[in-house]
Design an enzyme around this catalytic site. Structure first.
Site, PDB file in Angstrom:
ATOM      1  N   ASP A 266     -45.187  -9.154   4.481  1.00 18.59           N
ATOM      2  CA  ASP A 266     -46.197 -10.163   4.144  1.00 18.59           C
ATOM      3  C   ASP A 266     -47.570  -9.580   4.468  1.00 18.59           C
ATOM      4  O   ASP A 266     -47.830  -9.170   5.598  1.00 18.59           O
ATOM      5  CB  ASP A 266     -45.942 -11.425   4.978  1.00 18.59           C
ATOM      6  CG  ASP A 266     -46.562 -12.656   4.337  1.00 18.59           C
ATOM      7  OD1 ASP A 266     -47.474 -12.493   3.511  1.00 18.59           O
ATOM      8  OD2 ASP A 266     -46.132 -13.777   4.675  1.00 18.59           O
TER       9      ASP A 266
ATOM     10  N   GLU B 103     -46.380 -10.902  -0.930  1.00 22.33           N
ATOM     11  CA  GLU B 103     -45.212 -10.807  -0.058  1.00 22.33           C
ATOM     12  C   GLU B 103     -43.995 -10.344  -0.851  1.00 22.33           C
ATOM     13  O   GLU B 103     -43.905 -10.549  -2.059  1.00 22.33           O
ATOM     14  CB  GLU B 103     -44.916 -12.155   0.610  1.00 22.33           C
ATOM     15  CG  GLU B 103     -44.571 -13.245  -0.356  1.00 22.33           C
ATOM     16  CD  GLU B 103     -44.208 -14.548   0.345  1.00 22.33           C
ATOM     17  OE1 GLU B 103     -43.255 -14.555   1.132  1.00 22.33           O
ATOM     18  OE2 GLU B 103     -44.885 -15.544   0.076  1.00 22.33           O
TER      19      GLU B 103
END
Length: 421
Positions: A14, A110
């Site tokens: 992420d 992500e």
DNA sequence: TCTGGGGTCCTAGGACCC
DNA sequence: TCTGGGGTCCTAGGACCC
């Protein structure tokens, strides 16, 4: 889609404050300052991303821009640049592909990686995570956080706990122990509403949830309750989470919507907005090679009451004018005449790969139609959306679909009486 | 505080068919 | 005249995510 019989090693990568960090690369003077991405301080809209400095003041994403401006008057407000984010998203993807063939971008910033069985190549999970982290920084100049676990869920939750700029590995077998002290709201899929319901049942921590009977939860929440029970143990129970990493799934819908800066009840303005939105949707259908069977209008009034009205077509379409025709009908039938509108939206769904209309044609004719459509899209790229009107809908109607004109394109030189209505 | 834009998934009721 | 149950499609709305 069969369940593996050995424990998987899943990474969730992420990017940290992605939009803000990319903006900083283009304007280094922003570094370290309170920055809000999403629009001007007095605009109607919400925060897309806030720098860590801005977060100190309580600013967070999804917050109205005007609220953010009140909380942090000294913040710098910048417009988002989706092209920049896409460009950097590609760079991120490229880095990740050095580490596993099974990479799935879950959004621009992500991704999930299935690292199962990569030990021989990359070493133990922590070692490869740190290498990934370093390579990401050197190639993209961006920070990321990495969560490692035996399921998507554990990887996702642990990457959130690793932020910012960290790595966290939840050892196999420790899933429930890791989750137990966390708030139920930390489980992906548990939002405000579910959280409130759980709190009312005196369930505050994931551990409280795990002690509940699966059946009990199913009775109260249906299918979702069963999924919740599994999640409390760290399982990828139910829905999208159950997909193997890397399984690509076709899009289910394509939509565009627009919120007016000031509410308007002007029919001309509303219809021309719907036309523009219809064109944007149609164009993306053509790019994707989809024909949509269902067309949906979204209408939000001044007081935020929102309605959606849909219509399904006998023949799926990817044409501007056919989509706009449906949208216009729905709009005329459901808009309270003169009522101020806040938002309009156009959505296409129930896709098919081909069109029964086109199928009627010889292959070379099909090719000619596709070429004509591509040419129109190309002209629009060059001269702007208004340069080529496939849909002349505002004042007139549309060309009828015929055998010679199977997709309802207007003729080259429309005669004066070419439009019906 | 006054609430974007792009998506996914789920529920539920009614129509329709067998 | 009163009344089944299951399956599928369509539509509307809502929770949730980034």
């Amino acid at each position: 889609m069969q369940m593996p019989h050995y424990p998987r090693t899943i990474f969730h990568v992420d990017m940290d404050a992605f939009f803000v960090s990319v903006e900083e690369l283009f304007d280094p003077s922003l570094k370290g300052k309170p920055v809000v991405v999403g629009g001007d301080r007095d605009e109607r809209g919400v925060v897309s991303a806030a720098s860590y400095a801005a977060r100190q003041f309580g600013v967070h994403s999804a917050m109205p821009l005007r609220t953010a401006a009140k909380l942090c008057p000294q913040a710098i407000f910048v417009d988002g640049h989706p092209e920049r984010y896409r460009e950097y998203s590609h760079k991120v993807h490229e880095v990740l592909e050095h580490f596993s063939p099974l990479v799935e971008m879950a959004s621009v910033d992500e991704a999930y990686l299935d690292m199962t069985g990569t030990e021989r190549l990359h070493g133990r999970p922590l070692k490869s995570a740190h290498r990934l982290h370093a390579e990401m920084k050197s190639v993209t100049q961006l920070n990321c956080s990495i969560g490692i676990g035996t399921s998507r869920l554990i990887a996702k939750v642990s990457s959130a706990k690793a932020k910012p700029n960290g790595v966290l590995w939840v050892l196999p077998g420790q899933e429930a122990k890791f989750l137990a002290p966390l708030a139920v709201g930390d489980i992906p899929g548990v939002g405000k509403v579910t959280e409130q319901k759980l709190h009312a049942m005196d369930i505050k921590k994931v551990g409280d949830l795990a002690r509940f009977d699966d059946r009990d939860l199913e009775d109260r929440f249906g299918k979702w309750g069963l999924a919740l029970a599994g999640k409390s143990r760290g399982e990828d129970a139910g829905g999208w989470f159950d997909n193997e990493v890397g399984d690509s799934v076709d899009a289910k819908s394509i939509s565009h919507e627009h919120t007016f800066n000031e509410d308007t009840g002007d029919a001309e303005r509303l219809l021309s907005t719907l036309m523009r939105l219809s064109e944007m949707v149609a164009r993306r259908l053509r790019e994707a090679g989809f024909f949509a069977r269902t067309i949906q209008l979204k209408l939000r009034y001044k007081d935020f009451t929102t309605l959606t009205r849909a219509h399904s077509l006998e023949h799926p379409t990817q044409m501007d004018n056919q989509i706009f025709e449906q949208i216009r009908n729905l709009f005329v039938a459901h808009w309270k005449k003169g009522a101020p509108v806040r938002l309009l939206g156009v959505q296409a769904s129930h896709f098919e790969r081909g069109s029964a209309q086109l199928d009627l044609l010889e292959p070379d004719q099909q090719q000619r139609w596709q070429n004509a459509l591509a040419a129109v899209d190309h002209l629009r790229d060059k001269f702007g959306e208004s340069a080529v009107g496939l849909a002349r809908g505002m004042k007139g109607g549309f060309r009828e679909r015929t055998h010679e004109n199977p997709v309802g394109l207007p003729g080259k030189m429309p005669a004066k009486d070419a439009n019906k209505d």
